[in-house]
Design a protein around this motif. Structure first.
Motif, PDB file in Angstrom:
ATOM      1  N   ASN A 173       0.848  -1.191   0.000  1.00  0.00           N
ATOM      2  CA  ASN A 173       0.000   0.000   0.000  1.00  0.00           C
ATOM      3  C   ASN A 173       0.889   1.248   0.000  1.00  0.00           C
ATOM      4  O   ASN A 173       1.741   1.409   0.883  1.00  0.00           O
ATOM      5  CB  ASN A 173      -0.904  -0.031   1.234  1.00  0.00           C
ATOM      6  CG  ASN A 173      -1.880   1.113   1.277  1.00  0.00           C
ATOM      7  OD1 ASN A 173      -1.654   2.173   0.713  1.00  0.00           O
ATOM      8  ND2 ASN A 173      -2.978   0.890   1.970  1.00  0.00           N
ATOM      9  N   PRO A 174       0.720   2.158  -0.966  1.00  0.00           N
ATOM     10  CA  PRO A 174       1.540   3.372  -1.017  1.00  0.00           C
ATOM     11  C   PRO A 174       1.438   4.227   0.250  1.00  0.00           C
ATOM     12  O   PRO A 174       2.381   4.937   0.604  1.00  0.00           O
ATOM     13  CB  PRO A 174       0.993   4.136  -2.223  1.00  0.00           C
ATOM     14  CG  PRO A 174       0.273   3.129  -3.043  1.00  0.00           C
ATOM     15  CD  PRO A 174      -0.196   2.066  -2.098  1.00  0.00           C
ATOM     16  N   GLU A 175       0.306   4.169   0.949  1.00  0.00           N
ATOM     17  CA  GLU A 175       0.166   4.946   2.185  1.00  0.00           C
ATOM     18  C   GLU A 175       1.145   4.468   3.255  1.00  0.00           C
ATOM     19  O   GLU A 175       1.633   5.257   4.047  1.00  0.00           O
ATOM     20  CB  GLU A 175      -1.270   4.882   2.714  1.00  0.00           C
ATOM     21  CG  GLU A 175      -2.259   5.710   1.920  1.00  0.00           C
ATOM     22  CD  GLU A 175      -1.998   7.212   1.990  1.00  0.00           C
ATOM     23  OE1 GLU A 175      -1.562   7.726   3.031  1.00  0.00           O
ATOM     24  OE2 GLU A 175      -2.243   7.880   0.964  1.00  0.00           O
ATOM     25  N   ILE A 176       1.455   3.168   3.258  1.00  0.00           N
ATOM     26  CA  ILE A 176       2.431   2.640   4.224  1.00  0.00           C
ATOM     27  C   ILE A 176       3.802   3.230   3.945  1.00  0.00           C
ATOM     28  O   ILE A 176       4.508   3.673   4.855  1.00  0.00           O
ATOM     29  CB  ILE A 176       2.458   1.096   4.181  1.00  0.00           C
ATOM     30  CG1 ILE A 176       1.133   0.546   4.707  1.00  0.00           C
ATOM     31  CG2 ILE A 176       3.637   0.550   4.992  1.00  0.00           C
ATOM     32  CD1 ILE A 176       0.971  -0.947   4.551  1.00  0.00           C
ATOM     33  N   ARG A 215      -5.311  15.562  -2.372  1.00  0.00           N
ATOM     34  CA  ARG A 215      -5.242  14.199  -2.909  1.00  0.00           C
ATOM     35  C   ARG A 215      -5.814  13.156  -1.947  1.00  0.00           C
ATOM     36  O   ARG A 215      -5.831  11.970  -2.266  1.00  0.00           O
ATOM     37  CB  ARG A 215      -3.790  13.832  -3.235  1.00  0.00           C
ATOM     38  CG  ARG A 215      -3.185  14.652  -4.328  1.00  0.00           C
ATOM     39  CD  ARG A 215      -3.839  14.306  -5.622  1.00  0.00           C
ATOM     40  NE  ARG A 215      -3.178  15.009  -6.705  1.00  0.00           N
ATOM     41  CZ  ARG A 215      -3.310  14.690  -7.947  1.00  0.00           C
ATOM     42  NH1 ARG A 215      -4.077  13.693  -8.297  1.00  0.00           N
ATOM     43  NH2 ARG A 215      -2.706  15.389  -8.874  1.00  0.00           N
ATOM     44  N   GLU A 216      -6.203  13.610  -0.774  1.00  0.00           N
ATOM     45  CA  GLU A 216      -6.749  12.737   0.269  1.00  0.00           C
ATOM     46  C   GLU A 216      -5.777  11.623   0.660  1.00  0.00           C
ATOM     47  O   GLU A 216      -6.147  10.477   0.839  1.00  0.00           O
ATOM     48  CB  GLU A 216      -8.106  12.159  -0.156  1.00  0.00           C
ATOM     49  CG  GLU A 216      -9.155  13.223  -0.389  1.00  0.00           C
ATOM     50  CD  GLU A 216     -10.495  12.664  -0.848  1.00  0.00           C
ATOM     51  OE1 GLU A 216     -10.617  11.442  -1.085  1.00  0.00           O
ATOM     52  OE2 GLU A 216     -11.430  13.476  -0.969  1.00  0.00           O
ATOM     53  N   HIS A 217      -4.502  12.005   0.823  1.00  0.00           N
ATOM     54  CA  HIS A 217      -3.455  11.079   1.257  1.00  0.00           C
ATOM     55  C   HIS A 217      -3.241  11.279   2.753  1.00  0.00           C
ATOM     56  O   HIS A 217      -2.576  12.230   3.173  1.00  0.00           O
ATOM     57  CB  HIS A 217      -2.147  11.313   0.504  1.00  0.00           C
ATOM     58  CG  HIS A 217      -2.189  10.903  -0.925  1.00  0.00           C
ATOM     59  ND1 HIS A 217      -2.153   9.578  -1.317  1.00  0.00           N
ATOM     60  CD2 HIS A 217      -2.275  11.626  -2.061  1.00  0.00           C
ATOM     61  CE1 HIS A 217      -2.211   9.512  -2.640  1.00  0.00           C
ATOM     62  NE2 HIS A 217      -2.291  10.750  -3.113  1.00  0.00           N
ATOM     63  N   ALA A 249       8.163   7.100   5.148  1.00  0.00           N
ATOM     64  CA  ALA A 249       8.990   8.210   4.664  1.00  0.00           C
ATOM     65  C   ALA A 249       8.692   9.496   5.433  1.00  0.00           C
ATOM     66  O   ALA A 249       9.606  10.193   5.891  1.00  0.00           O
ATOM     67  CB  ALA A 249       8.750   8.427   3.171  1.00  0.00           C
ATOM     68  N   GLY A 250       7.412   9.813   5.579  1.00  0.00           N
ATOM     69  CA  GLY A 250       7.034  11.025   6.298  1.00  0.00           C
ATOM     70  C   GLY A 250       7.384  10.966   7.768  1.00  0.00           C
ATOM     71  O   GLY A 250       7.788  11.961   8.367  1.00  0.00           O
TER      72      GLY A 250
END
Length: 89
Positions: free
Chosen positions: A4-7, A58-60, A12-13
């Motif tokens: 999942n890109p959110e992970i 982008r609702e990220h 990273a963040g």
């Protein structure tokens, strides 16, 4: 492997946000913020603010949370810079 890109965004963040913690601890221990450049902090807040805005558009959720943390941490650095600069004068 499907990650999942959110992970990845949270990792990273989170690491980017964690960069400020050792600096904040050092300032509090030494009661000095001479090495902190105010302009760098201002640029950091603007950058994180723009990334936060992008994340909202982008609702990220990872971008929203991690950039919010970065803004708070950078704001703490600015406050400490002001406090310890005033105490020195």
């Amino acid at each position: 492997m499907n990650i999942n890109p959110e992970i990845i965004g949270f990792i990273a963040g989170g690491l980017s946000s964690a960069l400020f913690i050792p600096q904040i601890v050092k300032i509090l221990k030494e009661k000095s913020a001479e090495e902190i450049a105010l302009l760098t902090c201002i640029i950091g807040i603007i950058s994180s603010g723009l990334w936060l805005w992008y994340g909202v558009m982008r609702e990220h959720i990872s971008m929203i949370i991690t950039n919010s943390i970065s803004i708070v941490a950078t704001s703490v650095l600015i406050v400490l810079k002001i406090i310890y600069t005033e105490e020195k004068n």
